[in-house]
Write a protein that holds these residues in place. Structure first.
Motif, short mmCIF file in Angstrom:
data_model
loop_
_atom_site.label_atom_id
_atom_site.label_comp_id
_atom_site.label_asym_id
_atom_site.label_seq_id
_atom_site.Cartn_x
_atom_site.Cartn_y
_atom_site.Cartn_z
N LEU A 67 2.39 9.11 12.84
CA LEU A 67 3.28 8.12 13.43
C LEU A 67 2.66 7.49 14.68
O LEU A 67 2.89 6.31 14.96
N THR A 68 1.88 8.25 15.42
CA THR A 68 1.22 7.70 16.62
C THR A 68 0.25 6.59 16.24
O THR A 68 0.18 5.56 16.91
N LEU A 69 -0.48 6.78 15.15
CA LEU A 69 -1.47 5.79 14.74
C LEU A 69 -0.84 4.49 14.25
O LEU A 69 -1.49 3.45 14.23
N ASP A 99 -9.03 9.55 10.10
CA ASP A 99 -9.96 8.47 9.79
C ASP A 99 -9.49 7.67 8.58
O ASP A 99 -9.60 6.44 8.54
N ASP A 100 -8.98 8.39 7.57
CA ASP A 100 -8.45 7.71 6.38
C ASP A 100 -7.28 6.80 6.74
O ASP A 100 -7.16 5.68 6.24
N GLN A 101 -6.43 7.29 7.63
CA GLN A 101 -5.26 6.49 7.99
C GLN A 101 -5.65 5.26 8.80
O GLN A 101 -5.11 4.17 8.60
N ILE A 102 -6.59 5.44 9.72
CA ILE A 102 -7.05 4.30 10.52
C ILE A 102 -7.65 3.23 9.61
O ILE A 102 -7.38 2.03 9.77
N ALA A 103 -8.45 3.66 8.64
CA ALA A 103 -9.06 2.72 7.70
C ALA A 103 -8.00 2.01 6.88
O ALA A 103 -8.07 0.78 6.65
N LEU A 104 -7.00 2.75 6.45
CA LEU A 104 -5.92 2.14 5.67
C LEU A 104 -5.18 1.08 6.47
O LEU A 104 -4.94 -0.04 5.98
N ILE A 108 0.84 -1.19 0.00
CA ILE A 108 0.00 0.00 0.00
C ILE A 108 0.88 1.25 0.00
O ILE A 108 1.80 1.37 0.81
N LEU A 109 0.60 2.13 -0.92
CA LEU A 109 1.31 3.41 -1.02
C LEU A 109 0.37 4.50 -0.52
O LEU A 109 -0.63 4.82 -1.16
N ALA A 110 0.69 5.05 0.63
CA ALA A 110 -0.15 6.09 1.24
C ALA A 110 0.50 7.46 1.07
O ALA A 110 1.71 7.60 1.28
#
Length: 347
Positions: free
Chosen positions: A145-147, A116-121, A72-74
């Motif tokens: 970085l925390t997530l 929210d986008d990062q958590i879903a990813l 995955i490329l974020a």
């Protein structure tokens, strides 16, 4: 093919074996050796076996194959869409895509607008067994970085870094690149060198620090020579430099910009204010974007190996899959591309 292996004491190499060593022993290119060890396409079966056996005899750590798997490329929405501000991203992606094709890896792009986008990813990547890890492009702020804590799969930061060193990262040598650029201007006799920048990301702060380092080494103070803009647009850089000249006159002889787009804006403002580049003011950028060579005059800049950084990010992720090494920060060397926008200081 007969491969002679020379070892140090107790059958181990006298220094850390590199991929180049394996390629040389087998009489193949580095890219061929890399494809063979990564399980990529385009390598004959007998040659692949020879390369793998040579790597083992040399005690070269063979990375886990990720051929046919997903990465995955974020990246932020701005990085993925707005190339006017993020041309750096374009060239990194170009190198990354080429390397993914070589390794037979499927890149899955994901735009990140908020937490929210990062958590879903991260949830999707954690649950999908075909995903071996993630590449975070220019995403390295504290919230991001925390997530990622306890994610469980490798994450490599591209053009970013993790101060806590939980994740591996690749960046240009931002601090030393700015240091070299400033030294170049100092060697031309300049002492009043503006640093034009957009603050915010750690990568740019490293460039700011490199400028300060070089001035300090020559016994010079940065003082009021830093000029900030709100975005990477040439028009904003031009406005900032024009305001400076209008308020203080030409109280500097050189400008080092943290990006080529800002350097181009600085040249616009200097000419509009009635001065010439480099006769009155030398201007230097960083990145070496293609349009730098087509400015009037052509822009002196620091070449940043953008494509190479993109390509190497997959190799770093591959190495992290083995779990043998701790997270590490890799910096790519940069070099000066000297053109006609810089020259000796004039009295």
């Amino acid at each position: 093919m007969v491969v002679k292996v020379e070892s140090g004491k107790r059958g181990t190499p006298s220094r850390r074996v590199r991929l180049e060593d394996v390629a040389a022993r087998c009489g193949v290119s580095v890219s061929t050796a890399s494809r063979a060890l990564a399980g990529g396409k385009g390598v004959r079966g007998d040659l692949r076996s020879t390369i793998v056996e040579t790597a083992r005899k040399l005690n070269y750590t063979i990375p886990t194959s990720i051929a046919g798997r997903k990465v995955i490329l974020a990246a932020s929405n701005a990085a993925m869409i707005d190339y006017g501000r993020n041309q750096f991203t374009f060239y990194v992606l170009d190198g990354l895509n080429e390397r993914a094709k070589t390794l037979g890896v499927e890149l899955v792009p994901r735009s990140i607008a908020d937490a929210d986008d990062q958590i879903a990813l991260l949830d999707d990547a954690r649950q999908d067994k075909s995903v071996v890890g993630c590449l975070f492009l220019t995403l390295d702020d504290e919230a991001v970085l925390t997530l990622t804590g306890g994610f469980g799969k490798p994450i490599v930061l591209i053009n970013g870094d993790d101060p806590a060193m939980h994740h591996s990262s690749l960046t240009p040598c931002n601090r030393s690149a700015a240091h070299l650029a400033t030294q170049h201007l100092l060697d031309l006799g300049h002492r009043r060198i503006l640093f034009l920048m957009r603050r915010g990301r750690r990568t740019i702060e490293r460039r700011f620090e490199g400028w300060q380092d070089a001035l300090r080494e020559r016994g010079l103070a940065a003082g009021d020579l830093a000029v900030e803009v709100a975005d990477w647009l040439p028009d904003l850089a031009a406005e900032a430099i024009a305001r400076r000249i209008e308020a203080r006159g030409l109280d500097f002889t050189a400008v080092l910009a943290a990006g080529d787009s800002l350097a181009i804006g600085a040249m616009m403002a200097i000419r509009k204010s009635g001065y010439e580049v480099p006769a009155d003011v030398s201007v230097m950028g960083m990145d070496d974007l293609p349009q730098a060579a087509f400015q009037n005059p052509p822009l002196t800049t620091m070449h940043i190996p953008m494509r190479e950084i993109g390509a190497a990010s997959l190799d770093l992720l591959l190495a992290d899959l083995g779990g043998d090494l701790p997270p590490r920060r890799i910096e790519f060397a940069c070099h000066i591309v000297q053109r006609q926008s810089t020259g000796p200081v004039h009295a």
